[in-house]
Every structure is written in C-alpha cells, then in structure tokens.
Write a protein that holds these residues in place. Structure first.
Motif, PDB file in Angstrom:
ATOM      1  N   THR A   1      -8.556  17.438  -3.093  1.00 53.78           N
ATOM      2  CA  THR A   1      -8.864  16.038  -2.783  1.00 53.78           C
ATOM      3  C   THR A   1      -9.626  15.972  -1.479  1.00 53.78           C
ATOM      4  O   THR A   1      -9.427  16.778  -0.569  1.00 53.78           O
ATOM      5  CB  THR A   1      -7.588  15.198  -2.655  1.00 53.78           C
ATOM      6  OG1 THR A   1      -6.772  15.714  -1.600  1.00 53.78           O
ATOM      7  CG2 THR A   1      -6.824  15.187  -3.969  1.00 53.78           C
TER       8      THR A   1
ATOM      9  N   GLU B   1     -21.096  12.829 -11.393  1.00 55.95           N
ATOM     10  CA  GLU B   1     -20.310  14.045 -11.214  1.00 55.95           C
ATOM     11  C   GLU B   1     -20.114  14.823 -12.518  1.00 55.95           C
ATOM     12  O   GLU B   1     -19.566  15.942 -12.507  1.00 55.95           O
ATOM     13  CB  GLU B   1     -18.952  13.726 -10.591  1.00 55.95           C
ATOM     14  CG  GLU B   1     -18.117  12.714 -11.345  1.00 55.95           C
ATOM     15  CD  GLU B   1     -18.394  11.286 -10.891  1.00 55.95           C
ATOM     16  OE1 GLU B   1     -17.477  10.449 -11.001  1.00 55.95           O
ATOM     17  OE2 GLU B   1     -19.531  11.010 -10.425  1.00 55.95           O
TER      18      GLU B   1
ATOM     19  N   PRO C   1     -16.998  17.877  -6.633  1.00 56.13           N
ATOM     20  CA  PRO C   1     -16.274  16.713  -7.142  1.00 56.13           C
ATOM     21  C   PRO C   1     -16.272  16.671  -8.660  1.00 56.13           C
ATOM     22  O   PRO C   1     -17.289  16.964  -9.302  1.00 56.13           O
ATOM     23  CB  PRO C   1     -17.053  15.538  -6.559  1.00 56.13           C
ATOM     24  CG  PRO C   1     -17.808  16.098  -5.391  1.00 56.13           C
ATOM     25  CD  PRO C   1     -18.143  17.490  -5.788  1.00 56.13           C
TER      26      PRO C   1
ATOM     27  N   ILE D   1     -15.276  10.629  -8.505  1.00 56.45           N
ATOM     28  CA  ILE D   1     -15.443   9.899  -7.251  1.00 56.45           C
ATOM     29  C   ILE D   1     -15.153   8.430  -7.524  1.00 56.45           C
ATOM     30  O   ILE D   1     -15.778   7.819  -8.397  1.00 56.45           O
ATOM     31  CB  ILE D   1     -16.860  10.055  -6.667  1.00 56.45           C
ATOM     32  CG1 ILE D   1     -17.188  11.537  -6.399  1.00 56.45           C
ATOM     33  CG2 ILE D   1     -17.018   9.265  -5.374  1.00 56.45           C
ATOM     34  CD1 ILE D   1     -18.598  11.778  -5.908  1.00 56.45           C
TER      35      ILE D   1
ATOM     36  N   CYS E   1     -12.415  11.549  -3.579  1.00 51.34           N
ATOM     37  CA  CYS E   1     -13.045  12.581  -4.397  1.00 51.34           C
ATOM     38  C   CYS E   1     -12.010  13.579  -4.888  1.00 51.34           C
ATOM     39  O   CYS E   1     -11.266  14.155  -4.076  1.00 51.34           O
ATOM     40  CB  CYS E   1     -14.107  13.331  -3.594  1.00 51.34           C
ATOM     41  SG  CYS E   1     -15.362  12.292  -2.848  1.00 51.34           S
TER      42      CYS E   1
ATOM     43  N   LEU F   1     -11.561  17.208  -6.412  1.00 50.71           N
ATOM     44  CA  LEU F   1     -12.371  18.411  -6.318  1.00 50.71           C
ATOM     45  C   LEU F   1     -11.898  19.504  -7.266  1.00 50.71           C
ATOM     46  O   LEU F   1     -10.710  19.601  -7.574  1.00 50.71           O
ATOM     47  CB  LEU F   1     -12.362  18.956  -4.892  1.00 50.71           C
ATOM     48  CG  LEU F   1     -12.755  18.006  -3.763  1.00 50.71           C
ATOM     49  CD1 LEU F   1     -12.644  18.701  -2.421  1.00 50.71           C
ATOM     50  CD2 LEU F   1     -14.161  17.474  -3.984  1.00 50.71           C
TER      51      LEU F   1
END
Length: 1016
Positions: free
Chosen positions: A290, A306, A342, A345, A358, A360
């Motif tokens: 995160t 993303e 990411p 988002i 975000c 990750l």
C-alpha cells in the motif's frame, strides 16, 4: 531527258495526306500512283499556280538541318466543284459542314473497328473517313460500327490513338471531309515535261507536312506552307488521350508495405521535466502493498490506467525496460527510482487531506519494499510519448479515410490499450482539431511528424522510449516509407517545432490542448487532393494509359510524371517504370485505373501530389533510353508513336515520338553511325514540354553527324543521318565543272568563321532536379593563344550520356570526350574556306543539304595562296533552289582534309571451286549496296581466315565478279569459309583501295613516304 535537265519544263504535283484530290501544275501525274488507298483512286486536278524556292542550311558542327518552308500556291475557281482548292482548304476545323459521327469508345492505333454514335451505313463503301490527322479506309459500316480492316493510316497519314477526354467533354469526330490541314502530311513532287507531253520520273521536292492553316490570298488563291518531315522533331511531345492521365482525386490505394499506416504521438504536457512528483503521505504508515500519496493533481485517475502492461511477465520479470506510457508506474523520489507497481488507485480523505490510495504488487523482483517506501518523501510518475498506429488497407476515399480511421480505430477514452490522452480529426478547412479525452488538470499534446529523423532530433534521449503498444509488447516508431505522411502538409504554426524548413528533411508539429479548453486547432498548410508516396507499388489514375492488363516478365513501360514541386515552386518531371494496368473498383463501381510499378526502378523517384496551390500532376507514357546505341535511339524517337510496334516492331516502342513508318526513313544511315560512336544513350528523353530538338541537336554534334532530308535512287525524300568530314571523291553527289557555274554572279570564295576554342560537355542529367550533375571543359589552348586569349565556347548538353557508361575518373572522362573535342577543334578552331556560286536548277535537283560536291573553277580559292580549284570537295552547307524559276545558290564549305573510309571487306560464304568463292553481300554495307561492289577485276586481295589472321593467304588477283561470286586468276588455296577478303598491302593494292584506310606504323607512315591517313 530527266528532271535534272535545265532545258525542259518543270511540273509539280501535290499530294496531301488522306486527300482524294491531287493537285498538279498542268503536266498531269503520269508515273505517280493512281490510288490513294486500295480500291480508291486519286482525282487529279490542275491547280498549282506557283511554288516558292527551296532553302535549307546546316551547322558545320552537326545537328538537325534547318529548312525554310516551301509555299505552294493553288488557284481558286469560285464556280468550281467541291474539288476546288478554295473549298477544300477553306474549311475551318470542327465548325465546317461535313457528315460526321462521334466515337463512343477509345480507338487505339491498331483497332480495326470504330464504334460511333451515328448511323453512317447509307454512305457508299469503301471510302475514306478522317479523324484527327489520320485518314482511315472504311470497308463497310453498320448502324454503330465502322469496319476498317487494314485501313488505318491510309493515304500517307499516321496511325493515331483517338480517345475521349475530359470525362466525355472532348470526343473525337470522324468526318467525311478533312476539316483541319495544319499538321497534315503532304508531299510535293517535281518532274520534267517532255515536248511530246510525256513526263520524266518524279522526284520528291518535299516530303513533310503542312505547318500552318492554309492562307487565303484575296479570295483568288490559297497558299500551303510545307516543311520537311525532319521538322517533326520540333513537335514531339507527350501523346494525348490513351497515353495521358492524371491522379484520381478523392481516392487513394493503400498497399501492404508502403504508406499504409497513420502514425502519431500523444503525451501529457508538463511545465517542468517529463515526470510528475507527488508527496508521500508521511502521516500514514506505508507497506510494500500500500502507498498513500497526497493528491495534488488528478492525472493518476483521469489519464492513467493501472490495467495496462507493466512491462513485467507473469513471473514478475521485466521483459521490457519500460511500462506502457499510460500505466502509472511510480518511482521513489524520482521517476526512474525504485519502482512501485499499482494495481488499483482510488481517492480518499486522510486527516482532511485528499490522497491517492494505491494498492501495490510487491511480488516483482526489484519492487519497492516497505522500508524503502517509508524512507522516501516522493513518488514520481513519468510521462512519455505514446505512439499510435492505424493500418489502412485497400482502396479508400481520400482524405475521408483519415477521419474514418481515427473514428473507428482511434482513442475514445483514456482507458484501455486502444485509448489515449486525446483524439483528433481534420475539418473541412484543413484544420487539425485535437480534443482531450479526460477532465485532467494537465494539458495534452498531439505530435505529428514528416520524417523519423526529425522526431528523433526533437525527442532526443526520449526517442527510444516513444513506442507503440500492441497488446503487451512495444514496437518503435515506423520507418518513413511505411507511414502516411507526404499528403499531409503540416505547414507552420505557433505550436510547431521545426526540424528544418525543407519538408524533405523533416517537420515535427505539436498541437497542445490545455486543461481549460475543450479542443485546440492547427491550420495545415495543405492537404493533397491526390498523391503518390515514395515506394508505393502503384499510381491511381483517372483514365487508361493503354498498358497491358497483366504483367509480362521483362516488359516495362516508361511513365513520365510532370508535377508541381513545392520546394522549387516549379514543374519537374520524373520517370516511373510500369508493368501493367488494372481497373480500380470501389463499392462495385469502376472509378479509375491502377498503374502497377516496378519498384526496383522506383528507388530514385520522389513523392508527388495535387496541391491546392499548384498544377495537377500530368501522367503520360513517355520515353526513356537504356544503354541504346545513338542510331538506334534516334530511330526509336522517330518511329515511336504508341509503343505497340505499329510502325516497326523493333523501333516503335515508346508512347511518344514522331510516329513515322520506315517508308520515310533511311534506316541504314542511322545504324551505320553506331559503329563509329563510343557513346550509348540512357535516361529520359521526353515528356511534357521536353526540348527534344535541343537534345537531338547536341547528340548529333557529339557524333559529328547531321539529320537531313535526302533523296534515294527512287527519288524519295527520306530522313537520313550523314556523318560530317567525309570529303571523299567517291561520296560526291554532283560534279560542278568550270562551265556549269552561272556567269552572273560568278562563283566566289570567302572565309567562314564560327570559331570554337572551348567545348563544354554537360552530362549525368537528373530529370527530377532538371540539372546536369557533371560537366567537363576542353580547351584548345593553341587556338586560344593564337586568338589573343579569346575563349569561344559551345556547350553540348547531353541528357542521355551518363558517366556510368565510361567511369567518373578524370582519365575516363578525358578519354571519352577527347575524340569529339578533337574533331570539333579540327573543324572549327580555324576559319573555313567557303565557296559560293549558282548553278542551274536541273543540275541541282540531285543535291540535298549535306551533300558533298566536287567543284572546279578558276575563280575559287582553296587553302593555298593561288587561285583556281580543280575537283575540290565541298560540303553543301546551305542551298536556295528556285523551283519554278531558274538557278540554285550554293554555299560549300571545304576543310581541306582528305579523310579515308573503312576499306573494302567481304566475308567468304562458300568455296564452289579452287578458283571461286561466294561472299555475303551485306555484312559490311547496307541492304542497298553489295559488299562485292567494293572490289573489281584486277584488284589484289588477301584472305584472312577467321581467328587466324597470321596465316592469311596473300596476293590473290581477282579475275572477275558476278553477283556474289568472285573468280580469281589462279588457285586461291582457301579451304575454310567465314574468313574475310581484304585489300592487300598498300604497296601492292589498287588505286581505288589505296584511297581508303590503311593502318600506319609507329612513325605515322603507311608505305615508306606515305603519311598516315585521317579516318572519318
């Protein structure tokens, strides 16, 4: 008594091509053909009132003869029938009253039937009908078809192509009467009328054409101005109709491997570097999965996606150095820092501050760890140029296909692989209209470019990062030939970045759309209405060029394109090689034709287009030589008229030319010049507006030859090529004895001065740039010094001569042009002796411009200091011959040289007996002269076996010659044929053979005290 007599009455007859009426001066036409075409007779009419003098001249350095028009005046009988000259020659083109019909389809030169819109079957047949400058013998007719088997080009007229032009606005008409006489072929004949009313044989005074519309003199006479056939050189231009077309506007064909991709770029336009720096929320604990970022811009949500490729494979390993330009890959502290990937988002509020939340993917090798993230203050996202590529295929409407493609394949949102930051189109005013596809708070930029190198220069280090993403894999910017770029003239504007002012070097255009406006516009300088882009495999044209509908191996056709070049603001030409043509069909309807190109020969061609500020490109079937011998090249120029082999299967190979058949040309005279020429001719020789006369004139000067009209043994006047410098007694046409000159004025001498001390050669012609890329100058320094430093230059521009033939080194060029320079200096670096005088018209009847004359007179002077010339040889430089009056003014040039010709030679064909052989008659001479005629009884000859000259049989004495059989006085000892009979050594040769060429030794001596001869 013949037409050469000065003591008879000269009579004349005029035949106009295709005209059934033949006019004479009162002597009738006995001895001339009574038929104009099979089954159709001439109607002979007395009508010639007067015939003007014949005048002509030639440049001593060579070239095409200059001929004055001959005016033939015919009397008008206002009460006469339709055959009266006033009626015939007073017609005014298409406005004249005549039974006529329009063709309904194109007529090629070898077509044997003609489709028409009017029923002409009520006319009697066979008969002559006329279309263009051609007369056609029609055998029979139906309601809509005229049949003309073997009837094309009747009555000494050329076979022509006839086509419907300007989309049916101009349609050729076929008429019962000739209505236009300008350009129509004509022949003027002369004979002597004997006291008993009979006629001598006829000689052609002028074999040519009518150069202008007949002139009516006070209603009583009509005058025709005739010029000889050689003047057709001035009229050579690109053929019309079937052999001329233009690009098809409104359409374009997109092939598989050239000019078929619409390519452009887009990018976020930031005010600083190519990255956006975002602060990491230090109030929130970060983990490897995160990341919380303070939201200072909305681009991560609006402009990035993303779900796009990260550049990592399923194992988390990088398969490319970069991720998709719209994937929000975050770098710690800098865009190139330790990466964060990411997967989602979202926006939220943290302690009253808007932040990006975000999620990750921490699994990839090298992804940021929680420790690294917590130690960092910034997360930056890079902005790179995303390349978009849309492939177009097949025949499309142009330029509509641009907007159609952008609408169907271009971005409609910022999300997904097909998405993008903006969209664009071209409006009716040729403006680029670009619009953002998001509500982000940063500008977006559309980038267009002409050439790849220009984009590379502008993007610099970022160029390799500008890529097109097809699915998960990126690819670089396309090479120039694959992209659609030429027809879109980006022009200049405030948003433009210019790599160079010259579009050929490259222009890059940026159209920026700000965050506060819905779209942005840029005015293109132009959008081509139709175009050809370099390396495409075809031209799309409006109408047929008359090419075959399928390709044949080894067969190529020259296509000349005359186009407006925007860089130089002038009309330029280039030549394409085509293989065939096919029909272009769109939505089931035929819209034009494809001219299929041989792309191997198109590497040096350039793109061209129909621009709004220039003339439309004109596309014709032109002419181009490829390593031709000069004589052959000139024959192809003279005999080509469509390229279908109608006039000659060997020489009628171009769509353009003089359209002459072999009956008007002494072909052997052209072929004989090839054996003495070191040059070959290559390159383009004509197209629209080509100055063919200048090209031919300079080529003839290079060869040391003249193109003239010359009568043969049958009295026919033919286009003939004669070499200069042949002042040999055996080649003289007329002998003018002391008593043959007219006494008033008496013959006299003078000096002819056209001094040349410097020759400039221009070669390696570039038809695209219309310039010569190479030149060399030869100086006669001895003459320059003698004339006090004066440099009198002539320039020979040689578009058909290329250094590819002989090399580019100084020695190569020197060796190639030295013989020509030496000949020109030999003739023109000193004044020439000129003889002028007058003889009777009858005696001059055998003279043609360029003839050699043997002259004697005590009033003349040669190059010595004494008066009197006996059997001097002079070149007929100019002539003015009174035809109905008496007297002929001559101007003869003599160089004082005594050149020799190639000596006699004959190939032994068979050996019938020990004392006889037979020889081939035309191995070393033209069809009209036998090789055996250069030998006679008493000559001593040697036999040189083929490939074994060292073991020749010498001293054979000829007893007699009968046809091709030569009989010797003794056993000849010849056992094998195919060798040659040649004159023996100079010391033992006959007088006739000594007058021709023998090789000299190293001391320039032939036989003890006989100096080397000059060969011509």
């Amino acid at each position: 008594m013949s037409y050469t007599s000065d003591h008879g009455r000269r009579v004349f007859a005029l035949e106009v091509g295709g005209l059934i009426y033949r006019y004479h001066s009162g002597g009738g036409t006995s001895g001339l053909s009574s038929t104009i075409a099979t089954g159709i007779n001439y109607t002979d009419i007395e009508g010639i009132v007067s015939v003007s003098a014949f005048g002509a001249s030639i440049d001593p350095s060579g070239g095409i003869g200059q001929y004055e028009p001959i005016t033939v005046t015919l009397g008008i009988n206002k009460k006469a029938a339709l055959s009266d000259p006033g009626v015939i020659f007073g017609r005014c083109g298409a406005r004249s009253v005549s039974t006529k019909a329009k063709i309904t389809s194109n007529v090629d030169r070898d077509d044997q039937s003609i489709n028409v819109d009017t029923d002409l079957s009520s006319l009697s047949y066979p008969r002559l009908l006329h279309m263009g400058a051609e007369t056609i013998r029609i055998n029979q007719a139906s309601a809509s078809i005229l049949l003309c088997p073997s009837g094309r080009g009747a009555g000494n007229t050329p076979k022509q192509n006839h086509s419907i032009d300007l989309e049916g606005v101009k349609v050729p008409e076929i008429t019962t009467e000739i209505t236009t006489f300008r350009g129509r072929r004509a022949q003027l004949y002369m004979a002597q009328k004997y006291p008993d009313g009979s006629l001598s044989s006829w000689a052609a005074v002028c074999n040519g054409f009518i150069e202008s519309t007949p002139a009516i003199e006070q209603g009583d006479t009509v005058s025709l101005s005739l010029v000889p056939m050689v003047a057709l050189i001035d009229q050579v231009s690109a053929d019309k109709g079937l052999n001329q077309t233009k690009l098809l506007e409104g359409f374009h064909y997109f092939g598989d491997d050239a000019g078929n991709t619409l390519e452009y770029g887009m990018k976020l336009e930031l005010s600083t570097a190519d990255q956006m720096e975002l602060r990491i929320d230090q109030a929130t604990a970060q983990t490897a999965n995160t990341l919380t970022i303070i939201k200072t811009t909305n681009i991560l949500i609006e402009d990035f996606d993303e779900s796009l490729p990260t550049g990592l494979d399923s194992n988390g390993e990088a398969y490319t150095a970069i991720s998709h330009p719209r994937y929000p890959r975050l770098g710690l502290n800098t865009g190139s820092g330790t990466p964060c990937f990411p997967t989602s988002i979202t926006t939220t509020t943290n302690n009253g501050i808007q932040v990006y939340q975000c999620l990750l993917d921490s699994s990839p090798s090298g992804a940021a760890t929680s420790v690294q993230i917590n130690l960092s203050w910034l997360a930056a996202v890079e902005t790179r140029t995303e390349i978009k590529q849309h492939t177009i295929s097949g025949l499309k409407q142009w330029p509509n296909v641009i907007n159609d493609t952008l609408e169907s394949d271009g971005p409609s949102s910022t999300q997904g692989a097909s998405g993008g930051l903006l969209k664009w189109r071209i409006d009716e005013q040729n403006q680029i209209i670009a619009s953002k596809l998001s509500d982000s708070d940063k500008p977006s930029k559309l980038t267009l470019w002409t050439r790849k190198d220009a984009l590379r220069s502008v993007l610099d280090d970022e160029f390799d990062l500008a890529q097109y993403w097809d699915g998960s894999f990126p690819s670089p910017v396309l090479d120039n030939h694959l992209r659609v770029w030429y027809p879109i003239d980006l022009g200049e504007g405030e948003e433009q970045t210019t790599f160079a002012e010259d579009r050929s070097q490259g222009v890059v255009l940026d159209v920026v759309v700000s965050a506060t406006q819905p779209n942005s516009a840029h005015q293109l300088r132009d959008l081509a209405r139709a175009y050809y882009q370099h390396r495409e495999d075809r031209l799309l044209v409006e109408s047929s060029l008359g090419l075959p509908t399928s390709a044949t191996v080894g067969q190529r056709f020259d296509i000349v394109v005359s186009y407006y070049d925007r860089r130089s603001q002038s009309i330029k030409e280039q030549v394409f090689k085509a293989t065939h043509q096919t029909t272009a069909t769109f939505n089931g309807a035929d819209v034009g034709y494809y001219i299929h190109l041989n792309r191997y020969f198109a590497q040096q061609n350039r793109s061209f287009a129909d621009w709004s500020d220039g003339e439309r490109a004109l596309i014709t079937r032109g002419g181009r030589f490829d390593g031709e011998r000069p004589g052959v090249a000139l024959l192809k120029l003279l005999m080509s008229g469509g390229g279908e082999g109608v006039n000659s299967s060997e020489y009628d190979v171009f769509a353009t030319g003089c359209n002459l058949d072999s009956s008007h040309i002494d072909i052997d005279s052209f072929l004989s010049i090839d054996s003495a020429s070191p040059f070959t001719v290559s390159g383009q020789f004509l197209g629209v507006g080509a100055d063919v006369r200048a090209m031919v004139d300079d080529l003839l000067k290079l060869l040391g030859a003249c193109m003239l009209m010359k009568r043969n043994d049958q009295g026919q006047s033919l286009i003939t090529l004669i070499p200069l410098g042949g002042e040999r007694s055996a080649d003289t046409a007329v002998t003018i004895a002391e008593g043959d000159w007219l006494a008033d004025p008496p013959p006299h001498w003078d000096s002819y001065e056209d001094i040349v001390t410097q020759v400039k050669y221009e070669y390696d012609f570039d038809p695209v740039d219309n310039t010569y890329r190479s030149e060399v100058i030869f100086n006669n320094q001895e003459a320059i010094s003698r004339y006090g430093g004066e440099r009198s230059q002539i320039t020979l521009s040689l578009p058909g001569v290329s250094s590819d033939q002989f090399g580019r080194g100084a020695g190569d060029v020197y060796a190639e042009f030295l013989p020509t320079s030496q000949r020109i200096f030999n003739v023109l670096s000193n004044p020439l002796r000129v003889w002028r005088g007058s003889i009777g018209t009858g005696q001059s009847a055998l003279l043609d411009l360029g003839s050699y004359v043997k002259a004697s007179s005590p009033h003349l002077r040669g190059y010595s200091d004494t008066y009197g010339v006996t059997d001097g040889i002079g070149f007929l430089r100019s002539i003015r011959q009174e035809l109905m009056g008496e007297g002929c003014d001559l101007e003869l040039l003599t160089t004082g040289l005594s050149p020799v010709a190639w000596n006699a030679t004959a190939t032994v064909a068979t050996i019938p007996s020990s004392t006889t052989v037979t020889v081939n008659q035309n191995d070393y001479s033209g069809a009209s002269v036998d090789d055996s005629s250069f030998f006679s009884a008493g000559d001593i000859v040697d036999y040189l076996p083929l490939g074994d000259h060292d073991n020749g049989i010498t001293g054979l004495v000829i007893q007699s010659i009968s046809g091709s059989t030569i009989t010797f006085t003794a056993n000849h000892g010849i056992s094998a044929a195919n060798g040659t009979l040649e004159p023996t050594t100079y010391a033992n040769a006959s007088t006739d053979h000594r007058s021709d060429a023998y090789l000299a030794n190293a001391s320039n001596v032939i036989n003890i005290n006989v100096e080397a001869q000059e060969f011509s």
